[in-house]
Scaffold this motif. Structure first.
Motif, PDB file in Angstrom:
ATOM      1  N   HIS A  99      29.115  60.744  76.194  1.00 20.74           N
ATOM      2  CA  HIS A  99      29.570  59.860  77.263  1.00 20.74           C
ATOM      3  C   HIS A  99      31.084  59.829  77.377  1.00 20.74           C
ATOM      4  CE1 HIS A  99      25.426  58.930  77.637  1.00 20.74           C
ATOM      5  NE2 HIS A  99      25.353  58.627  76.357  1.00 20.74           N
ATOM      6  N   HIS A 100      31.603  58.955  78.261  1.00 25.02           N
ATOM      7  CA  HIS A 100      33.045  59.012  78.530  1.00 25.02           C
ATOM      8  C   HIS A 100      33.766  57.682  78.636  1.00 25.02           C
ATOM      9  CE1 HIS A 100      31.588  62.973  79.989  1.00 25.02           C
ATOM     10  NE2 HIS A 100      32.677  63.376  79.370  1.00 25.02           N
ATOM     11  N   PHE A 101      34.998  57.715  78.157  1.00 20.56           N
ATOM     12  CA  PHE A 101      35.963  56.683  78.490  1.00 20.56           C
ATOM     13  C   PHE A 101      36.719  57.197  79.699  1.00 20.56           C
ATOM     14  CE2 PHE A 101      36.030  55.448  73.859  1.00 20.56           C
ATOM     15  CZ  PHE A 101      35.675  54.119  74.054  1.00 20.56           C
ATOM     16  N   PHE A 102      36.954  56.330  80.656  1.00 20.11           N
ATOM     17  CA  PHE A 102      37.755  56.711  81.807  1.00 20.11           C
ATOM     18  C   PHE A 102      38.861  55.697  81.958  1.00 20.11           C
ATOM     19  CE2 PHE A 102      38.696  56.209  86.384  1.00 20.11           C
ATOM     20  CZ  PHE A 102      39.245  57.459  86.603  1.00 20.11           C
ATOM     21  N   GLU A 103      40.100  56.148  81.904  1.00 16.65           N
ATOM     22  CA  GLU A 103      41.199  55.203  82.013  1.00 16.65           C
ATOM     23  C   GLU A 103      41.614  55.002  83.459  1.00 16.65           C
ATOM     24  OE1 GLU A 103      44.475  55.696  79.293  1.00 16.65           O
ATOM     25  OE2 GLU A 103      45.780  54.467  80.555  1.00 16.65           O
ATOM     26  N   ILE A 104      41.379  53.785  83.928  1.00 21.16           N
ATOM     27  CA  ILE A 104      41.755  53.413  85.281  1.00 21.16           C
ATOM     28  C   ILE A 104      43.273  53.516  85.398  1.00 21.16           C
ATOM     29  CG2 ILE A 104      41.757  51.527  86.955  1.00 21.16           C
ATOM     30  CD1 ILE A 104      39.289  50.426  85.399  1.00 21.16           C
ATOM     31  N   GLY A 105      43.740  54.157  86.427  1.00 17.59           N
ATOM     32  CA  GLY A 105      45.178  54.266  86.595  1.00 17.59           C
ATOM     33  C   GLY A 105      45.648  55.674  86.309  1.00 17.59           C
ATOM     34  N   THR A 106      45.435  56.141  85.085  1.00 19.17           N
ATOM     35  CA  THR A 106      45.895  57.492  84.751  1.00 19.17           C
ATOM     36  C   THR A 106      44.853  58.544  85.080  1.00 19.17           C
ATOM     37  OG1 THR A 106      44.990  57.473  82.524  1.00 19.17           O
ATOM     38  CG2 THR A 106      47.179  56.560  82.806  1.00 19.17           C
ATOM     39  N   ARG A 139      34.854  52.181  81.506  1.00 15.68           N
ATOM     40  CA  ARG A 139      36.145  52.158  82.185  1.00 15.68           C
ATOM     41  C   ARG A 139      37.101  51.281  81.395  1.00 15.68           C
ATOM     42  NH1 ARG A 139      35.037  54.427  87.218  1.00 15.68           N
ATOM     43  NH2 ARG A 139      32.778  54.604  87.302  1.00 15.68           N
ATOM     44  N   VAL A 140      38.244  51.848  81.064  1.00 15.09           N
ATOM     45  CA  VAL A 140      39.230  51.093  80.300  1.00 15.09           C
ATOM     46  C   VAL A 140      40.523  51.035  81.096  1.00 15.09           C
ATOM     47  CG1 VAL A 140      38.246  51.749  78.072  1.00 15.09           C
ATOM     48  CG2 VAL A 140      40.039  53.145  79.080  1.00 15.09           C
ATOM     49  N   LYS A 141      41.341  50.056  80.756  1.00 16.30           N
ATOM     50  CA  LYS A 141      42.648  49.998  81.420  1.00 16.30           C
ATOM     51  C   LYS A 141      43.686  49.403  80.495  1.00 16.30           C
ATOM     52  CE  LYS A 141      41.918  45.461  83.396  1.00 16.30           C
ATOM     53  NZ  LYS A 141      41.270  44.783  84.516  1.00 16.30           N
ATOM     54  N   ARG A 142      44.911  49.715  80.804  1.00 15.35           N
ATOM     55  CA  ARG A 142      46.017  49.172  80.059  1.00 15.35           C
ATOM     56  C   ARG A 142      46.222  47.738  80.536  1.00 15.35           C
ATOM     57  NH1 ARG A 142      48.308  52.624  76.787  1.00 15.35           N
ATOM     58  NH2 ARG A 142      46.955  54.320  77.459  1.00 15.35           N
ATOM     59  N   PRO A 143      46.244  46.791  79.624  1.00  9.32           N
ATOM     60  CA  PRO A 143      46.385  45.385  80.032  1.00  9.32           C
ATOM     61  C   PRO A 143      47.691  45.173  80.786  1.00  9.32           C
ATOM     62  CG  PRO A 143      46.302  45.599  77.610  1.00  9.32           C
ATOM     63  CD  PRO A 143      46.140  46.965  78.165  1.00  9.32           C
ATOM     64  N   ALA A 144      47.672  44.267  81.756  1.00  9.42           N
ATOM     65  CA  ALA A 144      48.903  43.935  82.486  1.00  9.42           C
ATOM     66  C   ALA A 144      49.961  43.598  81.451  1.00  9.42           C
ATOM     67  CB  ALA A 144      48.659  42.758  83.420  1.00  9.42           C
ATOM     68  N   HIS A 145      51.071  44.339  81.476  1.00  7.16           N
ATOM     69  CA  HIS A 145      52.080  44.265  80.399  1.00  7.16           C
ATOM     70  C   HIS A 145      52.540  42.840  80.130  1.00  7.16           C
ATOM     71  CE1 HIS A 145      55.689  43.795  83.109  1.00  7.16           C
ATOM     72  NE2 HIS A 145      54.784  44.139  83.964  1.00  7.16           N
TER      73      HIS A 145
END
Lengths: 139, 139
Positions: free
Chosen positions: B93-100, B133-139
DNA sequence: ATAGCTGCAAATGCTTTGCAAGGCC
DNA sequence: GGCCTTGCAAAGCATTTGCAGCTAT
């Protein structure tokens, strides 16, 4: 007096900070009255025309995205080059029929995901989508 | 004498019933030598050009699909309007980084899917894709 | 020789955008 | 009235296709 569903649609839009215009109201009623559904922009546009609602395809796209941003819809990606919008925003998964493109819900409680690995480095988990691709066996 | 990786690539293509042309050989080596990878057609095309391989984008698309049909690649759909091709054809399966747009593998044994509902009516299960789906937290 | 490939450019399909006209508050 | 919306048509992307010329066998 104003009909119930109409008033409900107005409320939905107001709550989302969107002006209840004729187009948005018609689309909201097509989407949210009745059972949960999965639509593409194209489908919703044809449906609107069939009901005699004049809306441009561009407005359907804009509206679907506004509804999605407002949390009224969820976008489901299953096929490259086509977006589905799901009126069920609760956590759940999907059957996708290869060939016909039919999307069907799988209630969240019918799929249990066991151990998920921790998210890599500095990222956090946003959502977990499970897509079960099904097909009609070769006749 | 002929180099090892070259011979391996020829074998791979022959095994798939594809003629070992210059273009297919170059793309096969970019894809299959080294670790598993996830590429878009555009990425693979740029990479080929960077290495001095002359290939048209149309041929990259055709080749990716031929490789996929031959079972050498797996297509992964995570974003509307863009296809990724995965050199790892094993179940995973996959991790998908939202944004990049970064795609990362999750080994199959790190995700356990419990009870899956039976497939509806006359269809059979083709595959089960889990996308986290993963994302970098709002800084 | 010949069936299969490749490259180009045009075509396609879905989606987004620019901007003038129209509608809601 | 002023700002938000809409519609149209044009633009934008990623991808596919038609076809003449090239290439592996």
């Amino acid at each position: 007096m104003t009909s119930r569903p109409f008033a409900a649609a107005v409320e939905t839009l107001r709550g989302a900070g969107l002006r209840p215009t004729r187009q948005r109201l018609s689309l909201a009623r097509l989407l949210f009255e009745g059972d949960d559904r999965h639509v593409t922009a194209e489908q919703l546009h044809s449906e609107a025309e069939r009901e005699g609602v004049r809306v441009s395809l561009a407005t359907v796209y804009n509206t679907l995205h506004q509804f999605t941003d407002a949390g009224l819809l969820r976008e489901v990606v299953v096929e490259a080059g086509r977006s589905y919008f799901d009126t069920n925003t609760a956590s759940h998964h999907h059957f996708f029929e290869i060939g016909t493109g039919a999307l069907t819900d799988i209630p969240a409680d019918q799929v249990s995901i066991g151990a998920l690995p921790a998210a890599p480095d500095g990222v956090e988990i946003d959502s977990v989508d499970v897509i079960v691709r099904v097909k009609r066996p070769a006749h």
